[in-house]
Structure formats: structure tokens, C-alpha cells
Scaffold this motif. Sequence first.
Motif, PDB file in Angstrom:
ATOM      1  N   GLN A  43       0.821  -1.212   0.000  1.00 30.43           N
ATOM      2  CA  GLN A  43       0.000   0.000   0.000  1.00 30.43           C
ATOM      3  C   GLN A  43       0.856   1.263   0.000  1.00 30.43           C
ATOM      4  O   GLN A  43       0.495   2.268  -0.614  1.00 30.43           O
ATOM      5  N   TYR A  48      -2.820   1.422  -2.818  1.00 31.84           N
ATOM      6  CA  TYR A  48      -3.911   0.494  -2.574  1.00 31.84           C
ATOM      7  C   TYR A  48      -3.461  -0.920  -2.949  1.00 31.84           C
ATOM      8  O   TYR A  48      -2.359  -1.119  -3.473  1.00 31.84           O
ATOM      9  N   ARG A  79      -6.711  -0.456   1.723  1.00 29.01           N
ATOM     10  CA  ARG A  79      -7.603   0.014   0.658  1.00 29.01           C
ATOM     11  C   ARG A  79      -7.470  -0.868  -0.584  1.00 29.01           C
ATOM     12  O   ARG A  79      -6.378  -1.308  -0.925  1.00 29.01           O
ATOM     13  N   GLN A  80      -8.596  -1.064  -1.267  1.00 29.26           N
ATOM     14  CA  GLN A  80      -8.588  -1.861  -2.500  1.00 29.26           C
ATOM     15  C   GLN A  80      -8.829  -0.997  -3.737  1.00 29.26           C
ATOM     16  O   GLN A  80      -9.035  -1.527  -4.823  1.00 29.26           O
ATOM     17  N   SER A  81      -8.847   0.296  -3.588  1.00 27.41           N
ATOM     18  CA  SER A  81      -9.023   1.173  -4.748  1.00 27.41           C
ATOM     19  C   SER A  81      -8.174   2.422  -4.537  1.00 27.41           C
ATOM     20  O   SER A  81      -7.805   2.753  -3.402  1.00 27.41           O
ATOM     21  N   HIS A  87      -5.666  12.324   1.621  1.00 31.91           N
ATOM     22  CA  HIS A  87      -6.633  11.426   2.238  1.00 31.91           C
ATOM     23  C   HIS A  87      -7.154  12.095   3.513  1.00 31.91           C
ATOM     24  O   HIS A  87      -6.431  12.204   4.506  1.00 31.91           O
TER      25      HIS A  87
END
Length: 187
Positions: A43, A48, A79-81, A87
Motif C-alpha cells: 500500500q 492500494y 484500501r482496495q481502490s 486522504h
Amino acid sequence: MHETSPSAPARALTPETLAKAPAIVGLYPQKRSATMPLLHLVQEDRGYITQDDMSWVAELVGVTPMQVLEVVTFYPMFRQSPIGRRHVRVCRTLSCALRGSYALMSELEKSLNCPRGETSPDGNFTLEFVECIADCGCGPVVHVDSSMHENVKPEDAAAFTQQLKATLTDPTYGQKSPVPGTPEWNG
Ligand code: FES
């Protein structure tokens, strides 16, 4: 060798990341204990974690991709996106909520042009609610990347947004560690 699949247009991990991974695994008596450090490594590299990344980590630590997915989905910091360049996370737990974090979120949605839980159309901001981030006496608290911002009231949202936008063109952004009690710490 780690590669991205045709269905995942994410860029490949850097050679540095690929080189570090075996050493991280070697730090632990049980290989599976390296799962979270490896996910953090991924990450930090790309921002991500893809399904290919999870398969790669699973192979390195000797578990199934599903077990790695369980870790990724359990912990909110993974996070996956992709996210925006900044942020922005607003605490919504009791102390901050009582001091206006929900109203602050509504104002930030307007001033950042970014619905909560999403990334702004220009890709600059990702705006999310989070649970307590351990600064309960100074709410509402907003965490931006690695900096904590205290006592951000709803009426401060426009000025706070201007500060955030200014960081987008600040070449020194992120180069100094914020220190509690300094202007940098509070934004
Ligand atoms: S309730 Fe917001 S930091 Fe703890």
C-alpha cells in the motif's frame, strides 16, 4: 515475479518493493505473521492493494488469497481502490460527534466537492469518516495523510479546505514530521 493482470490496470509494484518482501518474511518465525507488514509495504508503494497483490502476498507467506483478503477487508486502513492525493479522514466517534464532526463533514463535502466515502472528480481528495483516532479531547479531529488537525469546527471548513488545496502545490509537503503543539500539527 509479481505482475498485474490484464483486468487490473494497476501499475506494477516497484523493484524496491519486490526486493524488500522476502526480507520482511524472513523476520518472522511464522511466515504468515508477515501478512500485514507486506500489505503495508504494497500500500505504501501503490496506494492500494489489488487482487493480484493479495495472491502474491499469499504465496509469500503460505496462506490462501482468501485469507489475505480477510485481513484486507477486516482492517479499515487497507484500501482496495485508489485514493486522492490527500486522504482526509474525519473522526465520527462520540467525543468528536458531540463537538460537530457530522456538521463538519457536511461542510467539507461541499468545500472539497467530494461526497463522503468517495474521491473528488479531480482526484485531489478522498474524504471519509473514521472511528476514534485517539485525540478525543481536541475534536472535531481530522487526519490528513500523516497529520492530525484538532478543533476543526464546521465553520472552519472553508479555510481548512483552502489550506488543503495549498498543500497540493507545496513541494515541501510531507517532508517534515508534524510535532504536537506546533502550527504544522494543527494545520
Ligand atoms: S472521539 Fe474523535 S478522536 Fe476520539
